[in-house]
Write a protein that holds these residues in place. Structure first.
Motif, PDB file in Angstrom:
ATOM      1  N   UNK A  27       0.931  -1.244  -0.128  1.00 59.79           N
ATOM      2  CA  UNK A  27      -0.183  -0.698  -0.102  1.00 59.79           C
ATOM      3  C   UNK A  27       1.032   1.305   0.036  1.00 59.79           C
ATOM      4  N   UNK A  28       2.100   1.570   0.447  1.00 62.37           N
ATOM      5  CA  UNK A  28       2.615   2.689   1.094  1.00 62.37           C
ATOM      6  C   UNK A  28       4.421   2.498   0.161  1.00 62.37           C
ATOM      7  N   UNK A  29       3.928   2.171  -1.054  1.00 61.68           N
ATOM      8  CA  UNK A  29       5.545   1.760  -2.674  1.00 61.68           C
ATOM      9  C   UNK A  29       4.749   1.815  -3.761  1.00 61.68           C
ATOM     10  N   UNK A  30       5.636   2.021  -4.618  1.00 63.41           N
ATOM     11  CA  UNK A  30       5.310   2.363  -5.719  1.00 63.41           C
ATOM     12  C   UNK A  30       6.678   1.610  -6.413  1.00 63.41           C
ATOM     13  N   UNK A  31       6.069   1.309  -7.847  1.00 62.82           N
ATOM     14  CA  UNK A  31       6.681  -0.124  -8.633  1.00 62.82           C
ATOM     15  C   UNK A  31       6.910   1.653  -9.750  1.00 62.82           C
ATOM     16  N   UNK A  32       8.980   1.606  -9.960  1.00 60.78           N
ATOM     17  CA  UNK A  32       9.249   2.715 -10.706  1.00 60.78           C
ATOM     18  C   UNK A  32      10.114   1.618 -12.077  1.00 60.78           C
ATOM     19  N   UNK A  33      10.155   2.211 -13.232  1.00 65.55           N
ATOM     20  CA  UNK A  33      10.058   1.805 -14.235  1.00 65.55           C
ATOM     21  C   UNK A  33      11.709   2.646 -14.174  1.00 65.55           C
ATOM     22  N   UNK A  34      12.620   1.693 -14.219  1.00 60.83           N
ATOM     23  CA  UNK A  34      14.190   1.471 -13.909  1.00 60.83           C
ATOM     24  C   UNK A  34      14.467   2.436 -15.026  1.00 60.83           C
ATOM     25  N   UNK A  35      15.012   4.108 -14.995  1.00 65.70           N
ATOM     26  CA  UNK A  35      16.018   4.118 -16.351  1.00 65.70           C
ATOM     27  C   UNK A  35      17.468   3.592 -16.549  1.00 65.70           C
ATOM     28  N   UNK A  36      17.663   4.276 -15.006  1.00 68.50           N
ATOM     29  CA  UNK A  36      19.167   4.052 -14.778  1.00 68.50           C
ATOM     30  C   UNK A  36      19.432   3.596 -13.141  1.00 68.50           C
ATOM     31  N   UNK A  37      20.490   3.282 -12.972  1.00 68.48           N
ATOM     32  CA  UNK A  37      21.069   2.488 -11.792  1.00 68.48           C
ATOM     33  C   UNK A  37      22.482   2.807 -11.694  1.00 68.48           C
ATOM     34  N   UNK A  38      22.955   3.136 -10.632  1.00 70.94           N
ATOM     35  CA  UNK A  38      24.312   3.692 -10.511  1.00 70.94           C
ATOM     36  C   UNK A  38      25.442   2.847  -9.446  1.00 70.94           C
ATOM     37  N   UNK A  39      26.036   1.945  -9.589  1.00 68.76           N
ATOM     38  CA  UNK A  39      27.183   1.913  -8.580  1.00 68.76           C
ATOM     39  C   UNK A  39      27.369   2.037  -7.581  1.00 68.76           C
ATOM     40  N   UNK A 102       8.394   6.849   0.907  1.00 67.72           N
ATOM     41  CA  UNK A 102       9.354   7.741   1.586  1.00 67.72           C
ATOM     42  C   UNK A 102      10.847   8.163   1.748  1.00 67.72           C
ATOM     43  N   UNK A 103      10.926   7.032   0.608  1.00 70.40           N
ATOM     44  CA  UNK A 103      12.277   6.888  -0.249  1.00 70.40           C
ATOM     45  C   UNK A 103      12.578   7.228  -1.039  1.00 70.40           C
ATOM     46  N   UNK A 104      11.291   8.432  -1.689  1.00 68.34           N
ATOM     47  CA  UNK A 104      12.113   8.609  -3.637  1.00 68.34           C
ATOM     48  C   UNK A 104      12.296  10.366  -3.222  1.00 68.34           C
ATOM     49  N   UNK A 105      12.442  10.792  -4.343  1.00 66.78           N
ATOM     50  CA  UNK A 105      12.286  12.274  -4.260  1.00 66.78           C
ATOM     51  C   UNK A 105      11.713  12.799  -5.703  1.00 66.78           C
ATOM     52  N   UNK A 106      11.726  13.802  -6.798  1.00 65.82           N
ATOM     53  CA  UNK A 106      10.994  14.061  -7.406  1.00 65.82           C
ATOM     54  C   UNK A 106      12.667  13.965  -8.035  1.00 65.82           C
ATOM     55  N   UNK A 267      13.870   1.306   8.288  1.00 65.71           N
ATOM     56  CA  UNK A 267      12.847   2.601   6.983  1.00 65.71           C
ATOM     57  C   UNK A 267      12.246   3.517   7.620  1.00 65.71           C
ATOM     58  N   UNK A 268      12.272   3.946   8.723  1.00 58.83           N
ATOM     59  CA  UNK A 268      11.809   5.009  10.030  1.00 58.83           C
ATOM     60  C   UNK A 268      13.057   6.246   9.620  1.00 58.83           C
ATOM     61  N   UNK A 269      14.292   4.865   9.380  1.00 61.06           N
ATOM     62  CA  UNK A 269      15.809   6.588   9.997  1.00 61.06           C
ATOM     63  C   UNK A 269      15.607   6.878   8.419  1.00 61.06           C
ATOM     64  N   UNK A 270      15.568   6.474   7.161  1.00 63.17           N
ATOM     65  CA  UNK A 270      15.853   6.291   6.054  1.00 63.17           C
ATOM     66  C   UNK A 270      14.790   7.219   5.562  1.00 63.17           C
ATOM     67  N   UNK A 271      13.689   6.986   6.003  1.00 63.86           N
ATOM     68  CA  UNK A 271      12.282   8.456   5.126  1.00 63.86           C
ATOM     69  C   UNK A 271      12.432   9.544   5.864  1.00 63.86           C
ATOM     70  N   UNK A 272      13.220   9.756   7.308  1.00 63.33           N
ATOM     71  CA  UNK A 272      13.352  10.650   7.701  1.00 63.33           C
ATOM     72  C   UNK A 272      14.228  11.813   7.199  1.00 63.33           C
ATOM     73  N   UNK A 273      15.638  11.076   6.810  1.00 65.60           N
ATOM     74  CA  UNK A 273      16.698  11.286   6.284  1.00 65.60           C
ATOM     75  C   UNK A 273      16.709  11.800   4.888  1.00 65.60           C
ATOM     76  N   UNK A 274      15.435  11.472   4.094  1.00 64.45           N
ATOM     77  CA  UNK A 274      15.100  11.680   2.344  1.00 64.45           C
ATOM     78  C   UNK A 274      14.522  12.695   3.006  1.00 64.45           C
ATOM     79  N   UNK A 275      13.369  12.093   3.777  1.00 68.07           N
ATOM     80  CA  UNK A 275      13.054  13.823   3.857  1.00 68.07           C
ATOM     81  C   UNK A 275      13.861  14.842   4.437  1.00 68.07           C
ATOM     82  N   UNK A 276      14.951  15.266   5.495  1.00 67.94           N
ATOM     83  CA  UNK A 276      15.500  15.859   5.804  1.00 67.94           C
ATOM     84  C   UNK A 276      16.967  16.788   4.513  1.00 67.94           C
ATOM     85  N   UNK A 277      17.040  15.555   3.721  1.00 61.34           N
ATOM     86  CA  UNK A 277      17.545  15.479   2.934  1.00 61.34           C
ATOM     87  C   UNK A 277      17.073  16.816   1.936  1.00 61.34           C
TER      88      UNK A 277
END
Length: 324
Positions: A27-39, A102-106, A267-277
């Motif tokens: 319910x709280x996730x999205x599916x991304x069609x990946x354009x690129x990934x980084x090493x 919560x781990x996404x940025x536009x 997950x909560x920590x990473x959500x908060x970090x993404x939101x702050x950044x």
């Protein structure tokens, strides 16, 4: 879907492209069609069997991607059709990946999908180390090891925003990039001892150190730190075992030595970090004060050579896999 899979733990030749199950969104996730990934260095360690994914994470390599949201869970509908960048615990080397919203940025308008793949892991790792852990202050002296890496180039830019005095170690041919990004002092670790330079030119010592090397640098890092200095260790490329360790500098100078990874955080920590950044730094990509440094772009069918390029330490900035 197609994904980069692993025949068995080992060298880069164990990687191959094949079919994999399509991820399912909650319910709280999205599916991304990946354009690129980084090493990332973590990908190499996982490939060798030295860094298993956290419980519940995909076993497919890849900790950051860019792409378009093509499906959403019931609580994440606002993201449908949005071009995004995402932090992952795994699964990035694939055509599709499911991730908590919560781990996404536009994706910034000024950044391409290809370049956007190189932002999240590098900048969030650097931001976490500098701001959340070391609590860098305006004008601090900062030493960044492996400064031409993805995280290193991100850290230089974030430190420049803080008007830090930036010292870096990198091989000579990578100094021009570090200086262009904002470094003030470059040390060629192959030809000179970084502690000698710093003691000679910064007598009060360094306030913050970001270290990826580990054991071989520990003693000299402690020598370089000034009173109340902070060091964040987030890698051990040179090993983890230290012989004849001296606690004296830690006690005498009241030093803080912190160890950190990002992938294993809650997950909560990473959500908060993404939101702050996102709140403090997203706009800086639009103005150009932050910009992902892209070393090279490989088609993901050439993933073996992409990994070999990183392992040879030839990259300056991020290595990108373009999903074709």
């Amino acid at each position: 879907m197609k994904a980069v899979l692993l025949k068995s733990f080992g060298d880069a030749d164990q990687l191959y492209l094949d079919d994999a199950p399509m991820p399912q969104v909650t319910s709280n996730q999205v599916l991304i069609k990946v354009a690129a990934a980084a090493l990332n260095r973590a990908d190499i360690l996982q490939r060798k069997g030295q860094y298993p994914p956290p419980a519940g994470a995909s076993s497919i390599l890849g900790l950051e991607v860019s792409g378009e949201v093509v499906e959403t869970g019931s609580a994440a509908g606002k993201w449908r059709g949005t071009k995004v960048m995402s932090l992952l615990s795994g699964g990035g080397y694939a055509e599709y990946v499911a991730v908590d919203q919560g781990l996404l940025m536009q994706l910034p308008k000024s950044i391409s999908l290809t370049s956007g793949a190189g932002i999240m892991e590098a900048y969030l790792t650097a931001y976490q180390s500098l701001h959340w852990l070391a609590k860098i202050n305006q004008g601090d002296r900062l030493l960044i090891h492996a400064a031409a890496s993805g995280v290193g180039t991100a850290a230089i830019q974030l430190a420049k925003v803080m008007d830090a005095e930036i010292w870096v170690t990198a091989s000579q041919q990578k100094h021009a990039l570090c200086l262009e990004l904002g470094a003030h002092h470059c040390i060629d670790y192959r030809s000179e001892e970084f502690a000698d330079r710093i003691r000679a030119e910064a007598s009060e010592g360094i306030d913050v150190i970001m270290d990826f090397i580990g054991a071989p640098y520990l003693a000299n890092n402690l020598v370089c730190l000034g009173v109340d200095g902070r060091m964040v260790i987030q890698g051990a490329m040179g090993g983890t075992k230290v012989d004849h360790f001296d606690l004296g500098p830690i006690l005498k100078k009241r030093l803080s030595v912190l160890g950190s990874t990002l992938r294993s955080r809650s997950l909560e920590y990473r959500r908060a970090l993404v939101a702050d950044f996102n709140k403090t730094c997203a706009g800086k990509f639009e103005t150009g004060s932050l910009k992902p440094v892209i070393d090279s772009i490989f088609d993901w069918q050439d993933v073996v050579n992409a990994h070999k390029h990183m392992e040879a330490n030839r990259n300056q900035g991020k290595i990108i896999l373009q999903v074709s």
